[in-house]
Design an enzyme around this catalytic site. Structure first.
Site, PDB file in Angstrom:
ATOM      1  N   SER A  13       0.834  -1.194  -0.148  1.00 48.12           N
ATOM      2  CA  SER A  13       0.008  -0.088  -0.055  1.00 48.12           C
ATOM      3  C   SER A  13       0.915   1.281  -0.155  1.00 48.12           C
ATOM      4  O   SER A  13       0.494   2.250  -0.867  1.00 48.12           O
ATOM      5  CB  SER A  13      -0.898   0.080   1.174  1.00 48.12           C
ATOM      6  OG  SER A  13      -0.441  -0.119   2.334  1.00 48.12           O
ATOM      7  N   ASN A  14       1.977   1.408   0.760  1.00 52.27           N
ATOM      8  CA  ASN A  14       2.833   2.543   0.690  1.00 52.27           C
ATOM      9  C   ASN A  14       3.575   2.619  -0.606  1.00 52.27           C
ATOM     10  O   ASN A  14       3.680   3.735  -1.196  1.00 52.27           O
ATOM     11  CB  ASN A  14       3.957   2.316   1.724  1.00 52.27           C
ATOM     12  CG  ASN A  14       3.272   2.506   3.090  1.00 52.27           C
ATOM     13  OD1 ASN A  14       2.289   2.832   3.348  1.00 52.27           O
ATOM     14  ND2 ASN A  14       4.334   2.403   4.111  1.00 52.27           N
ATOM     15  N   ARG A  64      20.585 -16.699   6.038  1.00 56.11           N
ATOM     16  CA  ARG A  64      20.386 -15.300   5.781  1.00 56.11           C
ATOM     17  C   ARG A  64      21.166 -14.560   4.863  1.00 56.11           C
ATOM     18  O   ARG A  64      21.065 -13.851   4.076  1.00 56.11           O
ATOM     19  CB  ARG A  64      20.275 -14.545   6.990  1.00 56.11           C
ATOM     20  CG  ARG A  64      19.553 -13.395   7.066  1.00 56.11           C
ATOM     21  CD  ARG A  64      18.949 -12.883   8.204  1.00 56.11           C
ATOM     22  NE  ARG A  64      19.625 -12.561   9.107  1.00 56.11           N
ATOM     23  CZ  ARG A  64      20.146 -11.222   9.634  1.00 56.11           C
ATOM     24  NH1 ARG A  64      19.655 -10.310   8.915  1.00 56.11           N
ATOM     25  NH2 ARG A  64      21.078 -10.983  10.470  1.00 56.11           N
ATOM     26  N   MET A  89       9.417  -7.291   5.751  1.00 59.65           N
ATOM     27  CA  MET A  89       9.586  -7.812   6.891  1.00 59.65           C
ATOM     28  C   MET A  89      10.598  -8.880   7.210  1.00 59.65           C
ATOM     29  O   MET A  89      10.507  -9.720   7.930  1.00 59.65           O
ATOM     30  CB  MET A  89       7.999  -8.639   7.292  1.00 59.65           C
ATOM     31  CG  MET A  89       6.901  -7.820   7.230  1.00 59.65           C
ATOM     32  SD  MET A  89       7.166  -6.144   8.188  1.00 59.65           S
ATOM     33  CE  MET A  89       6.754  -7.134   9.961  1.00 59.65           C
ATOM     34  N   ARG A  90      11.879  -8.645   6.740  1.00 63.28           N
ATOM     35  CA  ARG A  90      12.979  -9.448   6.938  1.00 63.28           C
ATOM     36  C   ARG A  90      14.092  -8.539   6.982  1.00 63.28           C
ATOM     37  O   ARG A  90      14.151  -7.700   6.335  1.00 63.28           O
ATOM     38  CB  ARG A  90      13.146 -10.125   5.450  1.00 63.28           C
ATOM     39  CG  ARG A  90      14.153 -11.252   5.335  1.00 63.28           C
ATOM     40  CD  ARG A  90      13.761 -12.473   6.253  1.00 63.28           C
ATOM     41  NE  ARG A  90      12.563 -13.141   5.511  1.00 63.28           N
ATOM     42  CZ  ARG A  90      12.063 -14.115   6.052  1.00 63.28           C
ATOM     43  NH1 ARG A  90      12.571 -14.691   7.165  1.00 63.28           N
ATOM     44  NH2 ARG A  90      10.765 -14.595   5.433  1.00 63.28           N
ATOM     45  N   ASN A 106      13.613   2.630   5.529  1.00 70.62           N
ATOM     46  CA  ASN A 106      12.518   1.996   6.007  1.00 70.62           C
ATOM     47  C   ASN A 106      11.459   2.597   6.471  1.00 70.62           C
ATOM     48  O   ASN A 106      11.790   3.625   7.226  1.00 70.62           O
ATOM     49  CB  ASN A 106      13.411   0.935   6.901  1.00 70.62           C
ATOM     50  CG  ASN A 106      12.229  -0.138   7.365  1.00 70.62           C
ATOM     51  OD1 ASN A 106      11.602  -0.543   6.795  1.00 70.62           O
ATOM     52  ND2 ASN A 106      12.147  -0.313   8.708  1.00 70.62           N
ATOM     53  N   THR A 107      10.321   2.355   6.304  1.00 71.39           N
ATOM     54  CA  THR A 107       9.145   2.963   6.783  1.00 71.39           C
ATOM     55  C   THR A 107       8.858   2.094   8.007  1.00 71.39           C
ATOM     56  O   THR A 107       9.096   1.051   8.304  1.00 71.39           O
ATOM     57  CB  THR A 107       7.954   2.928   5.970  1.00 71.39           C
ATOM     58  OG1 THR A 107       7.581   1.559   5.633  1.00 71.39           O
ATOM     59  CG2 THR A 107       8.104   3.883   4.679  1.00 71.39           C
ATOM     60  N   HIS A 108       8.259   2.774   9.154  1.00 71.56           N
ATOM     61  CA  HIS A 108       8.008   1.979  10.337  1.00 71.56           C
ATOM     62  C   HIS A 108       6.584   2.398  10.986  1.00 71.56           C
ATOM     63  O   HIS A 108       6.539   3.937  11.233  1.00 71.56           O
ATOM     64  CB  HIS A 108       8.961   1.926  11.210  1.00 71.56           C
ATOM     65  CG  HIS A 108       8.945   1.335  12.692  1.00 71.56           C
ATOM     66  ND1 HIS A 108       8.959  -0.284  12.712  1.00 71.56           N
ATOM     67  CD2 HIS A 108       8.502   1.465  13.823  1.00 71.56           C
ATOM     68  CE1 HIS A 108       8.748  -0.680  13.764  1.00 71.56           C
ATOM     69  NE2 HIS A 108       8.379   0.383  14.700  1.00 71.56           N
ATOM     70  N   SER A 135       7.330   6.519  11.102  1.00 69.10           N
ATOM     71  CA  SER A 135       8.730   7.210  10.952  1.00 69.10           C
ATOM     72  C   SER A 135       9.326   6.601   9.717  1.00 69.10           C
ATOM     73  O   SER A 135       8.945   5.366   9.148  1.00 69.10           O
ATOM     74  CB  SER A 135       9.842   6.276  12.145  1.00 69.10           C
ATOM     75  OG  SER A 135       9.178   6.966  13.350  1.00 69.10           O
ATOM     76  N   GLY A 142      20.961  -2.540  13.133  1.00 63.05           N
ATOM     77  CA  GLY A 142      20.014  -2.705  14.229  1.00 63.05           C
ATOM     78  C   GLY A 142      18.522  -2.953  14.063  1.00 63.05           C
ATOM     79  O   GLY A 142      18.230  -3.140  12.786  1.00 63.05           O
ATOM     80  N   ASP A 144      15.435  -1.289  13.746  1.00 59.44           N
ATOM     81  CA  ASP A 144      14.565   0.099  13.665  1.00 59.44           C
ATOM     82  C   ASP A 144      15.094   0.987  14.443  1.00 59.44           C
ATOM     83  O   ASP A 144      14.527   1.964  15.269  1.00 59.44           O
ATOM     84  CB  ASP A 144      13.325  -0.331  14.140  1.00 59.44           C
ATOM     85  CG  ASP A 144      12.494  -1.141  13.313  1.00 59.44           C
ATOM     86  OD1 ASP A 144      12.563  -1.097  11.819  1.00 59.44           O
ATOM     87  OD2 ASP A 144      11.671  -2.042  13.618  1.00 59.44           O
TER      88      ASP A 144
END
Length: 197
Positions: A13-14, A64, A89-90, A106-108, A135, A142, A144
């Site tokens: 959606s973003n 990973r 989400m990774r 990154n959006t949060h 944010s 780290g 977020d």
């Protein structure tokens, strides 16, 4: 013209808001590719907006780090000026972050450093706070806790559910993202000034 690769894990959606902004000839950025770590609904936006898509499934790799190396190799094929994690989400491996930062956003759905992690909206409701927020950060190694590029408060209403609060936060996230990309493209925001890496 700023070129972007956007990484998603869900509906995008973003991403849709960003793609719609990029349709304006005056908007100085273009999404050149949409990537995902799984079969995500948001990849359909590629066909709708005429943007290439790719998937690097996390489950196809033994580690990973191996997944991250392949993801980075695919991203580099597009030579983007900026990589945006939008509902991705990774956690990226450290060497991927190092390779892309500070041009990695990154959006949060929280007013960081409050409520980091995958459940920012749920955690805000559980804490009973009167307000949370949205944010936009430069990604570091780290969770977020990278340098904040933009953020805005969002009130928590008495009858809010996780879905209703998240829906209002997403409206703010979209606006922050579209404006931040504009500011970066126009030289009004210098991500190197926000970088800790």
């Amino acid at each position: 013209m700023l070129s972007l690769v956007v990484l998603i894990s869900g509906g995008g959606s973003n991403l849709r808001s960003l793609l719609e902004a990029c349709q304006d000839a005056e908007y100085p950025a273009r999404v050149v590719a949409i990537g995902a770590d799984r079969d995500a609904d948001g990849l359909d936006l590629g066909e709708e907006f005429g943007v290439s898509t790719f998937t690097v499934p996390y489950s196809s790799f033994d580690s990973r780090e191996a997944w991250g190396d392949e993801l980075l190799a695919v991203i580099r094929q597009w030579s983007p000026d900026l990589v945006v994690l939008s509902g991705f989400m990774r956690l990226l491996p450290a060497r991927v972050v190092a390779a892309l930062s500070p041009n990695l956003l990154n959006t949060h759905p929280a007013y960081l450093p409050e409520f980091p992690g995958a459940h920012g909206v749920r955690d805000a409701l559980a804490a009973g706070v009167p307000e949370t927020g949205a944010s936009l950060i430069v990604v570091d190694t780290g969770v977020d806790d990278g340098p904040i590029v933009a953020q805005e408060r969002v009130p928590v209403l008495p009858d809010d559910t996780e879905d209703s609060l998240h829906a209002r936060i997403k409206i703010v996230e979209r606006r922050l993202l579209v404006q931040a990309v504009l500011d970066i493209a126009n030289g009004n925001t210098n991500l190197k000034e926000h970088s800790q890496i």
